[in-house]
Design a protein around this motif. Structure first.
Motif, short mmCIF file in Angstrom:
data_model
loop_
_atom_site.label_atom_id
_atom_site.label_comp_id
_atom_site.label_asym_id
_atom_site.label_seq_id
_atom_site.Cartn_x
_atom_site.Cartn_y
_atom_site.Cartn_z
N UNK A 168 24.92 -85.57 -5.60
CA UNK A 168 24.31 -84.26 -5.84
C UNK A 168 22.82 -84.29 -5.51
N UNK A 169 22.13 -85.30 -6.00
CA UNK A 169 20.71 -85.42 -5.66
C UNK A 169 20.51 -85.41 -4.15
N UNK A 170 21.22 -86.28 -3.47
CA UNK A 170 20.96 -86.45 -2.04
C UNK A 170 21.30 -85.21 -1.24
N UNK A 171 22.43 -84.61 -1.52
CA UNK A 171 22.86 -83.48 -0.70
C UNK A 171 21.99 -82.25 -0.93
N UNK A 172 21.43 -82.13 -2.12
CA UNK A 172 20.57 -80.97 -2.38
C UNK A 172 19.15 -81.20 -1.84
N UNK A 173 18.61 -82.38 -2.12
CA UNK A 173 17.24 -82.67 -1.69
C UNK A 173 17.11 -82.72 -0.17
N UNK A 174 18.21 -83.03 0.46
CA UNK A 174 18.21 -83.12 1.93
C UNK A 174 17.61 -81.88 2.57
N UNK A 175 17.89 -80.72 2.00
CA UNK A 175 17.42 -79.47 2.61
C UNK A 175 15.91 -79.32 2.49
N UNK A 176 15.30 -80.01 1.54
CA UNK A 176 13.84 -80.00 1.45
C UNK A 176 13.24 -81.08 2.34
N UNK A 184 15.85 -68.80 5.62
CA UNK A 184 15.84 -67.40 5.18
C UNK A 184 16.41 -67.30 3.77
N UNK A 185 16.20 -66.18 3.15
CA UNK A 185 16.68 -65.98 1.79
C UNK A 185 18.15 -66.36 1.63
N UNK A 186 18.95 -65.88 2.56
CA UNK A 186 20.39 -66.13 2.54
C UNK A 186 20.77 -67.60 2.45
N UNK A 187 19.95 -68.43 3.06
CA UNK A 187 20.32 -69.84 3.15
C UNK A 187 20.52 -70.47 1.78
N UNK A 188 19.66 -70.09 0.84
CA UNK A 188 19.77 -70.66 -0.51
C UNK A 188 21.17 -70.40 -1.05
N UNK A 189 21.58 -69.15 -0.95
CA UNK A 189 22.90 -68.75 -1.47
C UNK A 189 24.02 -69.48 -0.74
N UNK A 190 23.90 -69.49 0.56
CA UNK A 190 24.95 -70.08 1.38
C UNK A 190 25.12 -71.57 1.06
N UNK A 191 24.00 -72.28 1.01
CA UNK A 191 24.06 -73.72 0.74
C UNK A 191 24.56 -73.97 -0.68
#
Lengths: 206, 206
Positions: free
Chosen positions: B160-168, B184-191
């Motif tokens: 969970x840590x790795x897959x989420x932090x990856x986007x930052x 874009x705004x949508x990306x947060x929701x999509x991911x």
DNA sequence: TTTTATCTTGTTTATTTGGTCAAGAAATTT
DNA sequence: AAATTTCTTGACCAAATAAACAAGATAAAA
């Protein structure tokens, strides 16, 4: 470099320099790294290091080049014929091996990206983008054939990259949390098992 | 810092300095960062920057402290009462939001770890280790109750840590590959959607 | 208003750093 | 063995840098 004849000593020194440089660049970043420090780590006088590489940027480029070569080989490949299960087993397994056996390469790469990929924008824009495109197509085929659930292939690629590389890049944190000094042989197998199982379950068509 | 009275100007200047410093430390690492560069980015004379923070290390400490505070707040929490489904939805969602809204904090943190966690070994050894222990216990309870499959909780935390932090941390690479300039705004929701779905599927008891 | 504390900034100093150079040692070629 | 190329290294230099200092400007407290 050039077409100078490469004697044994030359190669040996260059090798020592590159290994030292890798450590120094990881510890201090490109700008923070000093040629003197690289020289000390390599056990050579600074002037000798600069004889081989002429300047700091050349050293860094050489280190990066090696890193990308490694990425390239060690990556294992995703081919349509394997089908999703075998392909992902192979791929995850290759990436985990990479992370545990060459964590420094992964770290150099990660730092480059975090710092804005100044030195390898081109690699990402061409090679990497194409790689993702190609593999996405293969995943899409499997999805269309009903052999895995319908997800954006790119999301799958990112979750595999991140979860595998994590063990290299965050080595320090992982070891600290687990109160251990080093990874052990078993860990590679254990992590590979877990990640493949977990990811395959996430892809299963029920 | 101290017990000096903090006027508006003081706070405003400190704020500007810390934001500038964050950028500078990400771009050049701790050792590569220069006070002059931080001052330039903040639009202040160097001497003024050193008036507020006395030296480079103090600036870095202040930046790190903020980063850890952020980690702490933004993390959302995992509580037994939520049960695995809701808990993981909340946690993944919080982490993804963090990654997209505060990528710089994540990057600073990642660089620290990659470089050996010199400045926050203590944080990892105490706070983080305890956090992992606590949450692992909760996961283990759910496993024992048959509410999720039997895996090592620590593996779940890492994925969970790795897959989420990856986007930052790998923002640059991801944007380059996707041929986009910004998230874009949508990306947060999509991911968030993708990761929660995917991870929950991986945990489901069949 | 006077006094005191806070803030600003140009200047200076000591150190570090990337990179050059020259002179010689060692190896290789002719 | 002579000539040539490759390698090694200490000494050197100009630029950059962290930090201290001093002297004044501004704001706050008395």
């Amino acid at each position: 470099m050039t077409d100078k004849k490469q004697g044994k000593i030359r190669i040996h020194s260059q090798e020592k320099i590159l290994l030292a440089a890798q450590d120094e660049f990881i510890s201090n970043g490109y700008k923070g790294a000093t040629v003197q420090s690289i020289a000390d780590l390599a056990g050579l006088p600074k002037a000798n290091v600069l004889y081989y590489f002429k300047n700091k940027e050349n050293i860094y480029h050489a280190v990066l080049e090696r890193t990308l070569d490694m990425w390239d080989q060690g990556i294992g490949d995703i081919v349509y014929e394997d089908g999703p299960k075998v392909a992902i087993e192979k791929f995850v397994s290759a990436k985990v091996k990479m992370s545990f056996n060459h964590p420094k390469a992964s770290k150099i790469y990660a730092m480059e990206i975090i710092q804005g990929a100044q030195h390898l924008k081109e690699f990402a824009r061409t090679y990497l983008r194409q790689w993702v495109r190609d593999k996405s197509k293969i995943f899409q085929l499997w999805i269309d054939e009903g052999r895995m659930i319908n997800i954006e292939p790119i999301n799958l690629i990112f979750i595999i990259w991140s979860s595998t590389q994590h063990y290299a890049d965050f080595e320090t944190q992982i070891l600290t949390i687990m109160n251990r000094a080093d990874y052990e042989e078993d860990d590679i197998e254990q992590v590979t098992q877990f990640l493949t199982q977990f990811i395959l379950r996430g892809l299963e068509v029920k």
